[in-house]
Write a protein that holds these residues in place. Structure first.
Motif, mmCIF file in Angstrom:
data_model
loop_
_atom_site.group_PDB
_atom_site.id
_atom_site.type_symbol
_atom_site.label_atom_id
_atom_site.label_comp_id
_atom_site.label_asym_id
_atom_site.label_seq_id
_atom_site.Cartn_x
_atom_site.Cartn_y
_atom_site.Cartn_z
ATOM 1 N N MET A 1 1.057 -1.046 0.070
ATOM 2 C CA MET A 1 0.011 0.048 0.156
ATOM 3 C C MET A 1 0.835 1.191 0.139
ATOM 4 S SD MET A 1 -3.136 0.913 2.654
ATOM 5 C CE MET A 1 -1.639 0.987 3.966
ATOM 6 N N SER A 2 0.972 2.029 -0.898
ATOM 7 C CA SER A 2 1.851 3.195 -1.330
ATOM 8 C C SER A 2 1.000 4.540 -0.497
ATOM 9 C CB SER A 2 1.851 3.457 -2.685
ATOM 10 O OG SER A 2 0.752 3.690 -3.582
ATOM 11 N N SER A 3 1.826 5.358 -0.230
ATOM 12 C CA SER A 3 1.351 6.422 0.472
ATOM 13 C C SER A 3 0.274 7.256 -0.620
ATOM 14 C CB SER A 3 2.407 7.500 0.930
ATOM 15 O OG SER A 3 3.190 7.792 -0.485
ATOM 16 N N LYS A 4 0.341 7.096 -2.030
ATOM 17 C CA LYS A 4 -0.676 7.858 -2.755
ATOM 18 C C LYS A 4 -2.071 7.036 -2.538
ATOM 19 C CE LYS A 4 2.715 8.880 -6.336
ATOM 20 N NZ LYS A 4 3.322 8.719 -7.873
ATOM 21 N N ASP A 5 -2.176 5.749 -2.251
ATOM 22 C CA ASP A 5 -3.550 5.108 -1.876
ATOM 23 C C ASP A 5 -4.270 5.620 -0.755
ATOM 24 O OD1 ASP A 5 -2.879 3.866 -4.567
ATOM 25 O OD2 ASP A 5 -1.868 1.988 -3.466
ATOM 26 N N LEU A 7 -4.631 8.809 2.543
ATOM 27 C CA LEU A 7 -4.584 10.187 2.941
ATOM 28 C C LEU A 7 -3.404 10.401 3.934
ATOM 29 C CD1 LEU A 7 -8.543 10.840 3.670
ATOM 30 C CD2 LEU A 7 -7.305 11.356 1.671
ATOM 31 N N ALA A 8 -2.960 11.496 3.716
ATOM 32 C CA ALA A 8 -1.717 12.047 4.637
ATOM 33 C C ALA A 8 -2.247 12.319 6.025
ATOM 34 C CB ALA A 8 -0.907 13.011 3.935
ATOM 35 N N HIS A 174 -14.798 4.242 -6.508
ATOM 36 C CA HIS A 174 -13.766 3.522 -6.702
ATOM 37 C C HIS A 174 -12.233 4.316 -6.504
ATOM 38 C CE1 HIS A 174 -15.588 0.683 -9.573
ATOM 39 N NE2 HIS A 174 -16.231 1.679 -9.988
ATOM 40 N N VAL A 175 -12.524 5.565 -5.852
ATOM 41 C CA VAL A 175 -11.431 6.590 -5.501
ATOM 42 C C VAL A 175 -11.557 6.824 -4.003
ATOM 43 C CG1 VAL A 175 -10.147 8.781 -5.678
ATOM 44 C CG2 VAL A 175 -11.200 7.520 -7.862
ATOM 45 N N ILE A 176 -12.732 7.481 -3.442
ATOM 46 C CA ILE A 176 -12.800 7.874 -2.073
ATOM 47 C C ILE A 176 -12.808 6.758 -1.296
ATOM 48 C CG2 ILE A 176 -14.268 9.366 -0.734
ATOM 49 C CD1 ILE A 176 -14.783 11.293 -3.094
ATOM 50 N N ILE A 177 -13.848 5.905 -1.363
ATOM 51 C CA ILE A 177 -14.000 4.897 -0.366
ATOM 52 C C ILE A 177 -12.806 3.774 -0.233
ATOM 53 C CG2 ILE A 177 -15.236 2.864 -0.052
ATOM 54 C CD1 ILE A 177 -17.882 4.068 -0.816
ATOM 55 N N PRO A 178 -12.089 3.526 -1.344
ATOM 56 C CA PRO A 178 -10.763 2.692 -1.390
ATOM 57 C C PRO A 178 -9.915 3.436 -0.506
ATOM 58 C CG PRO A 178 -11.821 2.390 -3.534
ATOM 59 C CD PRO A 178 -12.783 3.577 -2.679
ATOM 60 N N ARG A 179 -9.580 4.921 -0.838
ATOM 61 C CA ARG A 179 -8.485 5.650 -0.264
ATOM 62 C C ARG A 179 -8.912 5.763 1.313
ATOM 63 N NH1 ARG A 179 -7.108 11.008 -3.115
ATOM 64 N NH2 ARG A 179 -6.460 9.570 -4.505
ATOM 65 N N GLU A 181 -10.584 3.615 3.019
ATOM 66 C CA GLU A 181 -10.507 2.161 3.693
ATOM 67 C C GLU A 181 -8.882 1.874 3.761
ATOM 68 O OE1 GLU A 181 -14.281 -0.104 2.001
ATOM 69 O OE2 GLU A 181 -12.387 -0.148 0.907
ATOM 70 N N CYS A 182 -7.977 2.230 2.740
ATOM 71 C CA CYS A 182 -6.748 2.151 2.987
ATOM 72 C C CYS A 182 -6.076 2.819 4.011
ATOM 73 C CB CYS A 182 -5.974 2.457 1.591
ATOM 74 S SG CYS A 182 -6.178 1.361 0.321
ATOM 75 N N THR A 183 -6.692 4.056 4.426
ATOM 76 C CA THR A 183 -5.897 5.024 5.281
ATOM 77 C C THR A 183 -6.562 4.274 6.841
ATOM 78 O OG1 THR A 183 -6.455 7.019 4.014
ATOM 79 C CG2 THR A 183 -6.225 7.187 6.415
ATOM 80 N N VAL A 184 -7.624 3.670 7.167
ATOM 81 C CA VAL A 184 -8.053 3.126 8.204
ATOM 82 C C VAL A 184 -7.171 2.129 8.452
ATOM 83 C CG1 VAL A 184 -9.852 1.846 9.191
ATOM 84 C CG2 VAL A 184 -10.438 4.062 7.975
ATOM 85 N N ALA A 185 -6.926 1.057 7.324
ATOM 86 C CA ALA A 185 -6.187 -0.039 7.502
ATOM 87 C C ALA A 185 -4.589 0.326 7.963
ATOM 88 C CB ALA A 185 -6.067 -0.701 6.415
ATOM 89 N N TYR A 186 -4.287 1.333 7.195
ATOM 90 C CA TYR A 186 -2.805 2.002 7.550
ATOM 91 C C TYR A 186 -2.621 2.367 9.130
ATOM 92 C CZ TYR A 186 0.870 5.620 8.296
ATOM 93 O OH TYR A 186 1.861 6.361 8.594
ATOM 94 N N ILE A 187 -3.828 3.110 9.666
ATOM 95 C CA ILE A 187 -4.044 3.595 10.937
ATOM 96 C C ILE A 187 -3.843 2.324 12.038
ATOM 97 C CG2 ILE A 187 -5.224 4.737 12.628
ATOM 98 C CD1 ILE A 187 -5.967 6.849 10.291
ATOM 99 N N ILE A 188 -4.858 1.412 11.692
ATOM 100 C CA ILE A 188 -4.993 0.308 12.466
ATOM 101 C C ILE A 188 -3.431 -0.309 12.354
ATOM 102 C CG2 ILE A 188 -5.929 -1.873 12.621
ATOM 103 C CD1 ILE A 188 -8.521 -0.763 11.493
#
Length: 251
Positions: A1-5, A7-8, A174-179, A181-188
């Motif tokens: 999971m890259s940082s582009k996928d 939110l900062a 395809h953009v907002i929800i996956p991003r 979700e990736c942010t939530v997974a990263y935080i977890i």
């Protein structure tokens, strides 16, 4: 999971709650926009079928009106100048109404007749029946044209709104929800890593405390043993002093 996928954002419990709330809002918005798109698409298909039906009927009415015009000219003669001289204002008018479909405002054109017939005596000498038939046919044609214009306007408006709504639905899906979700997974994952580090740190502290406690207990045991040996030695010396016999002293 890259940082582009994703939110900062700094990983924390507050950020996790915020991202979960944003994810819930995005999912709710996607559901509502999807329902709106379905409702607009249903109305769009209904208008399209009405346009096809109206255009088919329009051809028949215009053909009948043109044929009745030829009949009236044949029976009455050229009455164009008489009609143009008697007309002062429009008798058939169009007014606009608004219809709301899933939050989208659609213009609706209505046909209505205002005032009396300015050329009601046209064809009084001869051909009156053909002129009356001609008026009726062209009035039906104008009414159908107004209806067709209303359908065409609604069709174009709905087409643009459906395109915009579908773009929004696709962007959220395809953009907002996956991003998010990736942010939530990263935080977890980051919070789990911090918890593991904290657990390891606490475990090391506990191990060090155990070692320090063991050393302290060992030192206490040594001191206690030394104290006990010293007491035994002192008791032994006292016992030896008591057992020792003094020589008789003669005065």
């Amino acid at each position: 999971m890259s940082s582009k996928d994703r939110l900062a954002i700094f990983p924390s419990r507050g950020a996790q709650m915020l991202m979960k709330a944003r994810l819930k809002g995005a999912q709710k918005g996607h559901s509502l926009l999807k329902k709106k798109a379905d409702a607009l698409q249903m109305r769009f298909r209904m208008i399209l079928s009405k346009i096809i039906e109206t255009k088919t009927l329009m051809g028949e009415i215009m053909r009948e009106a043109a044929f009745s015009l030829a009949e009236a000219k044949y029976a009455t003669g050229d009455f164009n100048q008489v009609v143009l001289q008697n007309v002062t204002k429009a008798q058939i008018k169009v007014r606009t109404k608004k219809d709301n479909v899933a939050g989208v405002t659609l213009p609706i054109f209505e046909f209505y007749q205002d005032g009396s017939d300015s050329y009601g005596f046209t064809g009084l000498a001869r051909g009156g029946q053909q002129v009356t038939k001609l008026k009726t046919n062209y009035q039906n044609a104008v009414k159908l044209l107004v209806e067709l214009a209303s359908l065409q306007t609604s069709f174009v408006t709905l087409d643009e709104v459906i395109k915009v709504t579908n773009r929004r639905v696709n962007a959220i899906e395809h953009v907002i929800i996956p991003r998010i979700e990736c942010t939530v997974a990263y935080i977890i994952s980051e919070l789990d890593e911090l918890e593991r580090e904290e657990f390891y740190r606490l475990k090391k502290i506990q191990d060090k405390k155990k070692i320090s406690r063991a050393k302290a207990d060992a030192a206490k045991a040594i001191l206690k043993e030394q104290g006990r040996l010293l007491e035994l030695q002192e008791e032994e010396e006292e016992r030896n002093m008591l057992d020792q016999k003094d020589e008789d002293i003669l005065f």
